[in-house]
Design an enzyme around this catalytic site. Structure first.
Site, PDB file in Angstrom:
ATOM      1  N   GLU A 185      -3.000 130.535  34.024  1.00  0.00           N
ATOM      2  CA  GLU A 185      -4.100 129.664  34.471  1.00  0.00           C
ATOM      3  C   GLU A 185      -4.013 129.638  35.986  1.00  0.00           C
ATOM      4  O   GLU A 185      -3.184 128.931  36.558  1.00  0.00           O
ATOM      5  CB  GLU A 185      -3.924 128.241  33.913  1.00  0.00           C
ATOM      6  CG  GLU A 185      -3.972 128.126  32.399  1.00  0.00           C
ATOM      7  CD  GLU A 185      -5.358 128.328  31.831  1.00  0.00           C
ATOM      8  OE1 GLU A 185      -6.333 128.357  32.600  1.00  0.00           O
ATOM      9  OE2 GLU A 185      -5.460 128.468  30.603  1.00  0.00           O
ATOM     10  N   CYS A 193      -8.284 123.220  40.879  1.00  0.00           N
ATOM     11  CA  CYS A 193      -8.546 124.624  40.537  1.00  0.00           C
ATOM     12  C   CYS A 193     -10.005 124.820  40.150  1.00  0.00           C
ATOM     13  O   CYS A 193     -10.592 125.852  40.444  1.00  0.00           O
ATOM     14  CB  CYS A 193      -7.623 125.094  39.422  1.00  0.00           C
ATOM     15  SG  CYS A 193      -7.689 124.063  37.953  1.00  0.00           S
TER      16      CYS A 193
HETATM   17  P1  NDP Z   1       2.083 128.037  43.066  1.00  0.00           P
HETATM   18  O1  NDP Z   1       1.629 129.340  42.525  1.00  0.00           O
HETATM   19  O2  NDP Z   1       2.623 127.992  44.437  1.00  0.00           O
HETATM   20  O3  NDP Z   1       3.211 127.396  42.130  1.00  0.00           O
HETATM   21  C1  NDP Z   1       2.986 127.145  40.770  1.00  0.00           C
HETATM   22  C2  NDP Z   1       4.332 126.969  40.080  1.00  0.00           C
HETATM   23  O4  NDP Z   1       5.035 128.217  40.077  1.00  0.00           O
HETATM   24  C3  NDP Z   1       5.242 125.963  40.758  1.00  0.00           C
HETATM   25  O5  NDP Z   1       5.970 125.254  39.776  1.00  0.00           O
HETATM   26  C4  NDP Z   1       6.164 126.869  41.554  1.00  0.00           C
HETATM   27  O6  NDP Z   1       7.390 126.266  41.843  1.00  0.00           O
HETATM   28  C5  NDP Z   1       6.350 128.013  40.585  1.00  0.00           C
HETATM   29  N1  NDP Z   1       6.824 129.242  41.197  1.00  0.00           N
HETATM   30  C6  NDP Z   1       6.840 129.626  42.489  1.00  0.00           C
HETATM   31  N2  NDP Z   1       7.353 130.866  42.634  1.00  0.00           N
HETATM   32  C7  NDP Z   1       7.669 131.293  41.385  1.00  0.00           C
HETATM   33  C8  NDP Z   1       8.205 132.501  40.860  1.00  0.00           C
HETATM   34  N3  NDP Z   1       8.512 133.539  41.642  1.00  0.00           N
HETATM   35  N4  NDP Z   1       8.369 132.604  39.526  1.00  0.00           N
HETATM   36  C9  NDP Z   1       8.054 131.584  38.714  1.00  0.00           C
HETATM   37  N5  NDP Z   1       7.536 130.407  39.155  1.00  0.00           N
HETATM   38  C10 NDP Z   1       7.337 130.272  40.465  1.00  0.00           C
HETATM   39  O7  NDP Z   1       0.840 127.066  42.896  1.00  0.00           O
HETATM   40  P2  NDP Z   1       0.696 125.571  43.395  1.00  0.00           P
HETATM   41  O8  NDP Z   1       1.774 124.720  42.813  1.00  0.00           O
HETATM   42  O9  NDP Z   1       0.518 125.602  44.864  1.00  0.00           O
HETATM   43  O10 NDP Z   1      -0.660 125.120  42.694  1.00  0.00           O
HETATM   44  C11 NDP Z   1      -1.918 125.383  43.236  1.00  0.00           C
HETATM   45  C12 NDP Z   1      -2.564 126.544  42.538  1.00  0.00           C
HETATM   46  O11 NDP Z   1      -2.643 126.260  41.151  1.00  0.00           O
HETATM   47  C13 NDP Z   1      -3.986 126.794  42.981  1.00  0.00           C
HETATM   48  O12 NDP Z   1      -4.197 128.162  43.148  1.00  0.00           O
HETATM   49  C14 NDP Z   1      -4.806 126.273  41.817  1.00  0.00           C
HETATM   50  O13 NDP Z   1      -6.072 126.859  41.720  1.00  0.00           O
HETATM   51  C15 NDP Z   1      -3.929 126.588  40.667  1.00  0.00           C
HETATM   52  N6  NDP Z   1      -4.271 125.769  39.516  1.00  0.00           N
HETATM   53  C16 NDP Z   1      -4.862 126.371  38.449  1.00  0.00           C
HETATM   54  C17 NDP Z   1      -5.257 125.608  37.371  1.00  0.00           C
HETATM   55  C18 NDP Z   1      -5.869 126.242  36.166  1.00  0.00           C
HETATM   56  O14 NDP Z   1      -5.870 125.614  35.138  1.00  0.00           O
HETATM   57  N7  NDP Z   1      -6.390 127.447  36.241  1.00  0.00           N
HETATM   58  C19 NDP Z   1      -5.061 124.160  37.349  1.00  0.00           C
HETATM   59  C20 NDP Z   1      -4.398 123.647  38.506  1.00  0.00           C
HETATM   60  C21 NDP Z   1      -4.032 124.448  39.552  1.00  0.00           C
HETATM   61  P3  NDP Z   1       7.591 125.559  43.258  1.00  0.00           P
HETATM   62  O15 NDP Z   1       6.561 124.502  43.383  1.00  0.00           O
HETATM   63  O16 NDP Z   1       8.951 124.995  43.136  1.00  0.00           O
HETATM   64  O17 NDP Z   1       7.475 126.631  44.303  1.00  0.00           O
END
Ligand code: NDP
Length: 508
Positions: free
Chosen positions: A248, A282
């Protein structure tokens, strides 16, 4: 950890001395200090979850529903506490945090109530050729589902995977964003109160590496919500072990406004869709395409409404801060790129981007190939573009690599336009409404990802289909045997001819 949020009783504390802080985006104050869980810790959590999955999947749908409903009850009674943690960690206003939690609870209740109907064993027709067979299908849990969530809706978004995976009979290991670990712990702690027997729902905390470790820890499926860039890394890590994924990811949602639309409602929805949660949604509105005949009227209504809206540090603000400080640079870059390419800021602009808060920004005359139109901005900005007709609007709406949500404001052609937009969800004469309807699937196409949470599709996403054909009586025509003879072959040919032989050749 904060005083309010204790580690769930049914799981171990951290395995190392290493910790990280979650900070208030409003003040920069430390909200809580959390363990950085290592790969070994995550692996051990997933191993425990496999045992817990045996217990949990051994319960009946009704027994699981009873526990999930009890969990929803606990969360509902403490919704103010949950909203407060969300507010502290994301900075969003209390009322928005409460709305988010309330909508998430509705999903927990729906998943609990509907799992048996959607996933339980049901008979299907076995057809004439196999009339001696009783055919059934059911949807079995996969085992352990890893959930990685973002910070922008730290309850609602991961709950779309957590609740549906649990209702389907899986154990869950959840890694919340490093910006919202307290919310994650709170969810795990309350679940642990209701299901104390086994660690059916565990929470691991840490930075990106902890998330990466979860992908490789032996989960049976990984549900990721976050940016497209991280989604690709998650998918690559999961590919090593052929672990299936739900992605997502981000969006660049458009609103289409037709000439017969209720312009006041369209302007109101655009403003809320673009600026609620300070644009960090998002499925937030980032682009608007307005029919030439009503463009000026729409824009002036939008500006009238937007001028009263301010993001600020005040108890009754309607707009909070930018939660992730690095996003401020992205928002600035998108605004500047739009202006450099000939666009105009009719509200806000580069000066709207402050140290923690961003004020509403409306950009016009922005070329379609600019960053503000093509890339996810994730701030309270919106481009408003004049289109000659609604075919032009559909073409432009479909002109990005994303395809998450969309909105249409129209009287006569609402459904027609909605069907033509390449996005997973569309709201007609409303905005983001589809996310709050638990029976509708939620997810995107293209760079917005794949797989679905919510609704029957969201339940099935965390299962595998199990088909059983049971012989009821000996077949008249024995087909799956080496004793099959020429007579049986002839009879089969006659039956197949009778069933399918009448199809006519299509005229060219
Ligand atoms: P990120 O992609 O930065 O992070 C998402 C999650 O992935 C966090 O828990 C992060 O941990 C973790 N993460 C980071 N690096 C890795 C890795 N290499 N392997 C596995 N997990 C990892 O997104 P954001 O948290 O900044 O969220 C915003 C984004 O989410 C926007 O693009 C938004 O559009 C999207 N989004 C999509 C939705 C949907 O339903 N389609 C709903 C809500 C948001 P950590 O925070 O510790 O770095």
């Amino acid at each position: 950890m904060t005083a309010d949020v204790q580690a769930p009783s049914n799981q171990a504390a951290g395995d190392s001395q290493e910790t990280f802080d979650s900070l208030s985006p409003v003040t920069g104050d430390v909200v809580g200090t959390w363990p950085v869980h290592s790969a070994a810790f995550v692996e051990a959590a997933v191993a425990r979850a496999h045992d817990a999955a045996t217990f949990w999947s051994g319960l009946s749908f009704d027994e699981r529903a009873e526990r999930l409903t009890a969990w929803a009850g606990v969360m509902t009674r403490r919704i103010a506490q949950l909203a407060d943690i969300v507010h502290q960690e994301t900075g969003k206003p209390h009322s928005d945090a409460t709305l988010e939690a309330a909508l998430a609870l509705d999903h927990v209740a729906w998943a609990a109530k509907n799992a048996r109907k959607v996933l339980g064993r049901r008979k299907v027709s076995s057809g004439l050729v196999m009339a001696n067979q009783a055919a059934t299908v059911e949807y079995r849990p996969l085992g352990v589902v890893g959930v990685i969530g973002p910070w922008n809706y730290p309850v609602f978004t991961p709950m779309g995977s957590i609740a549906y995976a649990l209702a389907a009979g899986n154990a869950v290991v959840f890694k919340p964003s490093e910006l919202t670990p307290g919310v994650g712990y709170w969810l795990g702690a309350t679940f642990g109160e209701v299901v104390p027997e086994q660690p059916v729902f565990q929470v691991v905390t840490g930075l990106g590496e902890t998330g990466a470790a979860l992908c490789r820890a032996g989960v049976d499926k990984l549900a990721f919500t976050g940016s497209t860039a991280t989604g690709k890394k998650v998918m690559a890590a999961c590919a090593e072990t052929l672990t299936p994924v739900v992605i997502e990811a981000g969006g660049k949602d458009a609103v289409l406004v037709d000439q017969d639309a209720d312009l006041d409602a369209a302007a109101d929805a655009t403003l809320w869709g673009a600026c609620s949660n300070a644009g960090q949604t998002c499925i937030g509105v980032e682009r608007v395409y307005v029919h030439d005949r009503v463009y000026d009227d729409f824009l002036s209504r939008l500006l009238d409404k937007a001028r009263d809206l301010r993001a600020e540090d005040s108890p009754d603000t309607k707009m909070g801060p930018i939660t992730m400080p690095s996003q401020l640079g992205v928002i600035s870059a998108h605004i500047q790129d739009a202006l450099d390419r000939g666009g105009k800021a009719v509200l806000g602009g580069p000066g709207a981007v402050g140290v923690r808060f961003v004020q509403p920004t409306v950009l016009v005359d922005v070329p379609e190939d600019s960053l503000a139109v093509q890339e996810e901005t994730f701030g309270p900005t919106v481009t408003v573009t004049r289109v000659k007709d609604m075919d032009d609007a559909v073409e432009k709406a479909n002109g990005t690599r994303y395809g998450l949500g969309s909105t249409v404001f129209a009287r006569a052609r609402g459904m027609e336009l909605a069907e033509r937009i390449r996005s997973g969800m569309t709201a007609v004469n409303g905005v983001i409404t589809f996310a709050a309807i638990p029976s509708l699937p939620f997810g995107g196409v293209g760079d917005s990802g794949f797989g679905r949470i919510h609704g029957p599709d969201g339940l099935k996403e965390f299962t595998y289909a199990k088909a059983i054909a049971r012989q009821r009586f000996k077949p008249m025509l024995a087909l799956t045997t080496f004793t099959r003879n020429a007579k049986a072959d002839n009879q089969l040919t006659q039956i197949v001819t009778m069933l399918h032989g009448r199809g006519t050749t299509l005229k060219k």
